[in-house]
Design a protein around this motif. Structure first.
Motif, PDB file in Angstrom:
ATOM      1  N   GLU A   1      -6.732   7.309  -1.544  1.00 24.08           N
ATOM      2  CA  GLU A   1      -6.622   6.142  -0.721  1.00 24.08           C
ATOM      3  C   GLU A   1      -7.574   4.965  -1.090  1.00 24.08           C
ATOM      4  O   GLU A   1      -7.138   3.634  -0.939  1.00 24.08           O
TER       5      GLU A   1
ATOM      6  N   HIS B   1       1.545   4.274  -3.000  1.00 23.30           N
ATOM      7  CA  HIS B   1       1.334   5.517  -3.045  1.00 23.30           C
ATOM      8  C   HIS B   1       2.276   6.509  -3.830  1.00 23.30           C
ATOM      9  O   HIS B   1       2.052   7.621  -3.728  1.00 23.30           O
TER      10      HIS B   1
ATOM     11  N   HIS C   1       0.888  -1.226  -0.029  1.00 19.66           N
ATOM     12  CA  HIS C   1      -0.162  -0.054   0.092  1.00 19.66           C
ATOM     13  C   HIS C   1       0.864   1.135   0.044  1.00 19.66           C
ATOM     14  O   HIS C   1       0.762   2.417  -0.876  1.00 19.66           O
TER      15      HIS C   1
ATOM     16  N   TYR D   1     -11.797   5.059   2.166  1.00 19.74           N
ATOM     17  CA  TYR D   1     -10.853   4.060   2.122  1.00 19.74           C
ATOM     18  C   TYR D   1     -11.830   3.060   1.355  1.00 19.74           C
ATOM     19  O   TYR D   1     -11.521   2.384   0.023  1.00 19.74           O
TER      20      TYR D   1
HETATM   21 ZN   LIG Z   1      -2.833   4.816   2.255  1.00 19.85          ZN
END
Ligand SMILES: [Zn+2]
Length: 474
Positions: free
Chosen positions: A118, A100, A96, A176
């Motif tokens: 996100e 980003h 994750h 999210y």
């Molecule tokens: Zn994140």
């Protein structure tokens, strides 16, 4: 960030042969984890380079922290020593954070119109790893998202266009999870190839720029040649989720085949949805997709084999408000509800104090304590010692301690849905020490319907089984 650090470094070749420096800055006590972290980072960079486009920087570092931090910035992630030790971090959060560098630090979200990064990162990292694990694991993650959403009290969620960053549980559930599911529904609508092509173009066009949901809509729209405005608008500008109902299903013979009439209903505002339906027949399962666009709509389906049952969205691919039997109660539901009241069964002394602090910790606020004599009309947390809890349940004619927790551990917590729909969270401990031991760990088990503790350690936990919406056919 301060060491002393042991620095391990490795050079990998990125897209086009470009060298990328990978480094770990680890404290001595976890220095042996460096090689496996470097391997994983390399794997993630390769995955996302082939999926999206070239890694936009020349290095990436994983840095350890003595405090339990979790934090990312371009080319770097800063994680607690204890966090880095957890075996699943390398398989989830690390990917994750690497991703980003594309979404968030490679293309910047336009915060004023909603942070999409996100959701897209959760979809392409956390959720993708579940899909790679198994269909079952991916479904389990979707169920968890929908169950968390169903556990939000009305008014706790907000449109995705207002999401900026995670500040509490409800923002994670929307910013999210709901956003990740919007990308899943979009991929289901457009197909994987078109979806990936759009992401690729979006990356090419928006690298190191600020981009909004509207730019994503344009990228997916031009890749698919479709007008996606209604899709994006309904999922981004509205709070909440559609409440879908399988209202009717009837079967009739027609020549050598079978005709099934299915009626779907939804609440207001109406959504345009592609609703997956499973028809169980004598010989297996057939999947259909129904285009729902109004409050109540009838569909006619034909099958060759004799149909036995119709099931609504069996795979949970739509973001929607699950019905109570589709979303059995979890502890979080009672914890996050602002109307929740607390019943403290110990009358005085240290045990009552322990029960009080636990209630405060669970709800993250001063508990509203009510008398144990009446059942409140709102969600309630009931805390006490074993015999007090049994007597209280008995007195109010509520179901006794469930099989899953009975006679196990030093303390137990479980949810009960009363016949009137109100949810209770019951916490029962064998003595004051066992009760006090729950204060730290129990708030972390909000996703469960029941948990058994031995001291501070959870030894068993789970969610009550969910029942999909289904209608049996004659
Ligand atoms: Zn994140």
């Amino acid at each position: 960030m301060a060491g002393p650090y042991i620095v391990e470094s490795r050079t990998m070749r990125g897209a086009g042969g470009k060298p990328i420096q990978l480094r770990t800055y680890f404290h001595r006590q976890i220095a042996d984890l460096a090689p496996s972290y470097l391997d994983s980072v390399k794997g993630y960079i390769e995955l996302y380079e082939s999926w999206i486009g070239a890694y936009p920087f020349t290095e990436f570092s994983v840095v350890s922290s003595p405090t339990p931090t979790g934090f990312g910035m371009p080319t770097l992630t800063y994680l607690g020593i204890e966090v880095l030790r957890l075996p699943f971090i390398r398989a989830t959060s690390l990917g994750h954070e690497v991703l980003h560098n594309w979404w968030g630090n490679g293309v910047y979200p336009d915060y004023a119109h909603g942070n999409w990064s996100e959701g897209l990162t959760t979809f392409m990292a956390d959720y993708t790893y579940k899909e790679r694990e198994s269909l079952e694991a991916a479904r389990e993650m979707r169920l968890g998202w929908l169950r968390d959403f169903a556990a939000l009290a009305p008014g706790q969620d907000a449109p995705l266009t207002t999401f900026t960053s995670r500040t509490h549980g409800a923002t994670q559930i929307v910013g999210y999870n709901k956003a990740a599911m919007v990308f899943l529904m979009l991929r289901d609508l457009l197909g994987r190839d078109t979806f990936d092509r759009a992401l690729h173009t979006f990356w090419q066009d928006q690298r190191f720029r600020i981009a909004s949901w509207a730019d994503l809509e344009r990228a997916f729209g031009s890749a698919s040649g479709r007008d996606l405005h209604a899709f994006f608008d309904q999922w981004l500008s509205r709070a909440g989720a559609p409440a879908l109902m399988l209202a009717e299903a009837k079967h009739a013979k027609s020549g050598s085949g079978n005709v099934i009439t299915v009626v779907l209903e939804q609440g207001t505002p109406e959504y345009r949805l592609r609703v997956p339906i499973a028809i169980h027949t004598e010989h297996g399962e057939e999947l259909r997709t129904l285009d729902l666009g109004s409050a109540r709509q009838a569909f006619t389906l034909e099958t060759h084999d004799k149909p036995l049952e119709v099931v609504l969205d069996p795979d949970l691919r739509l973001f929607r408000r699950l019905k109570p039997e589709e979303a059995p109660p979890i502890l979080r539901q009672v914890m996050v509800d602002r109307t929740t009241v607390t019943v403290l069964l110990p009358e005085s002394g240290e045990v009552r104090d322990a029960a009080g602090s636990l209630a405060t910790k669970l709800q993250n606020r001063e508990p509203k304590v009510v008398s144990p004599d009446h059942l409140a009309a709102v969600p309630s947390v009931v805390i006490g010692l074993q015999e007090q809890v049994d007597a209280w349940l008995e007195r109010h004619k509520l179901p006794q301690r469930p099989e899953a927790v009975r006679g196990k551990g030093t303390a137990q917590a479980w949810t009960v849905r009363r016949p009137d729909g109100v949810t209770l969270a019951v916490v029962s401990a064998q003595d004051g020490a066992a009760l006090a031991a729950l204060t730290r760990p129990l708030p972390h088990y909000g996703r469960q319907s029941y948990v058994v503790f031995d001291g501070t350690k959870a030894t068993s936990r789970g969610a009550w089984p969910a029942r999909p919406q289904a209608i049996k056919l004659d």
